[in-house]
Design an enzyme around this catalytic site. Sequence first.
Site, PDB file in Angstrom:
ATOM      1  CD1 TRP A 217      42.390  25.039  48.677  1.00 55.18           C
ATOM      2  CD2 TRP A 217      41.428  23.628  47.622  1.00 55.18           C
ATOM      3  NE1 TRP A 217      41.113  25.456  48.471  1.00 55.18           N
ATOM      4  CE2 TRP A 217      40.375  24.449  47.831  1.00 55.18           C
ATOM      5  CE3 TRP A 217      40.845  22.059  46.939  1.00 55.18           C
ATOM      6  CZ2 TRP A 217      38.946  24.379  47.314  1.00 55.18           C
ATOM      7  CZ3 TRP A 217      39.345  22.160  46.300  1.00 55.18           C
ATOM      8  CH2 TRP A 217      38.773  23.243  46.415  1.00 55.18           C
TER       9      TRP A 217
ATOM     10  CG  ASP B 267      46.860  23.407  43.600  1.00 55.03           C
ATOM     11  OD1 ASP B 267      46.506  24.346  42.719  1.00 55.03           O
ATOM     12  OD2 ASP B 267      45.787  22.983  44.178  1.00 55.03           O
TER      13      ASP B 267
ATOM     14  CE  LYS C 215      41.451  29.678  43.220  1.00 55.84           C
ATOM     15  NZ  LYS C 215      40.264  29.709  43.999  1.00 55.84           N
TER      16      LYS C 215
HETATM   17  N1  PMP Z   1      43.732  24.258  44.750  1.00 57.81           N
HETATM   18  C1  PMP Z   1      43.703  25.418  45.487  1.00 57.81           C
HETATM   19  C2  PMP Z   1      44.745  25.772  46.001  1.00 57.81           C
HETATM   20  C3  PMP Z   1      42.440  26.147  45.317  1.00 57.81           C
HETATM   21  O1  PMP Z   1      42.224  27.129  45.853  1.00 57.81           O
HETATM   22  C4  PMP Z   1      41.213  25.653  44.645  1.00 57.81           C
HETATM   23  C5  PMP Z   1      39.937  26.464  44.419  1.00 57.81           C
HETATM   24  N2  PMP Z   1      39.532  27.285  45.393  1.00 57.81           N
HETATM   25  C6  PMP Z   1      41.342  24.252  43.970  1.00 57.81           C
HETATM   26  C7  PMP Z   1      42.539  23.641  44.059  1.00 57.81           C
HETATM   27  C8  PMP Z   1      40.221  23.755  43.479  1.00 57.81           C
HETATM   28  O2  PMP Z   1      40.061  24.258  42.122  1.00 57.81           O
HETATM   29  P1  PMP Z   1      38.816  23.886  41.062  1.00 57.81           P
HETATM   30  O3  PMP Z   1      37.792  24.429  41.640  1.00 57.81           O
HETATM   31  O4  PMP Z   1      39.295  24.780  39.755  1.00 57.81           O
HETATM   32  O5  PMP Z   1      38.976  22.772  40.738  1.00 57.81           O
END
Ligand code: PMP
Length: 356
Positions: A101, A170, A194
């Site tokens: 991520w 993030d 989450k």
């Molecule tokens: N950052 C992290 C640490 C994540 O775990 C996730 C989703 N699993 C995301 C970003 C992407 O999130 P979204 O689906 O809300 O765009």
Amino acid sequence: MTVYNFAAGPAVLPKTVIQRVQKELPNFEASQMSILEVSHRWQPIVDLIDDTKARLLDLMHLSNVYDVLLLQGGATLQFTAVPLNLATQFHRIGFIDTGHWSQRAAAEAEKLPQLTAEILASSREDHYQQLPVWPQIANKYDYIHLTTNNTIEGTAYHTVPTTALPLVADMSSNFLGQTYDFTKFDLIYAGAQKNLAPAGLTIVVIKKQRIQQLNLPSMLAYSELAAKDSALNTPPVFQIYVANLVLQWLADQGGVEGITRINQRKAARLYEFLDQSQLFTNSIKASDRSLMNVPFTTGEAQLDQSVIQAAAEAGLMNLKGHRSVGGLRASIYNAMPEAGVTALIDFLADFEAKHK
Ligand code: PMP
């Protein structure tokens, strides 16, 4: 059979919240209308949005030096929005690469014209099984970006790194799941799906002084979103309502401090089991282990698959690891009861005994 949902997101929500949603669904605040059908301009919803923002800041011990934006587009849209709004002086962002991520965040920033995304430290060579050593950082970045919890790899920061530069996080997968000194961040963003609400809501907590008047597309401009109190266009009212109930539930757990103690206990028990197991292993450096996402494996893809299948038959759902790393992963977010972790450990111990 009691079912426990170990999915990485969308993920488990508190049972009592689901029951309250069910009870209140047809008749929101005695209006004879459902929360699913009411306008965001209706006063009770305006109040709900204000109350949700206030509860959030309160739980994070943040003063009104910060603003909360309740948005859509997921954390993924913030990979673009944050650079556009904040990388305006040096046009250069320093990324700490801790896995999938954080790489995605850097890659999206790099797509923007006249903007440089620089990886300042990476644990890629360690297969992301630990966090990288914090680097020396020159004063030429608009901010340093880090991913506090690495959903796929199963690592997490447990304290905020010390740096003179502004920090952006993030926090998607451990938002309100463990205590930090949140005042150390200029901006925190998180997809809600989450620890907070169903998918469709994104949280941005930003130091007001970082909100600049910029000529950006409206839906990406923090100044416009903040000026319209998160209702620049139609906001996801149902998700905000659920988030509000989850924040009330969180306060009942003793706030972020209270849930942190519970999460530490849950995670410690699971890691302790994995560390003594002859069959299952988690190979993350002990001090960097996530409280939220626990990847593990038998070391054999086929056997992992059998565990996942047998677990599902026993009511332990969604234990499959992310497709990029395989194996198993137990996501044990705030709303995963301690009994769920006990059931998982008992199941794994039993599986191991039968496969000796
Ligand atoms: N950052 C992290 C640490 C994540 O775990 C996730 C989703 N699993 C995301 C970003 C992407 O999130 P979204 O689906 O809300 O765009």
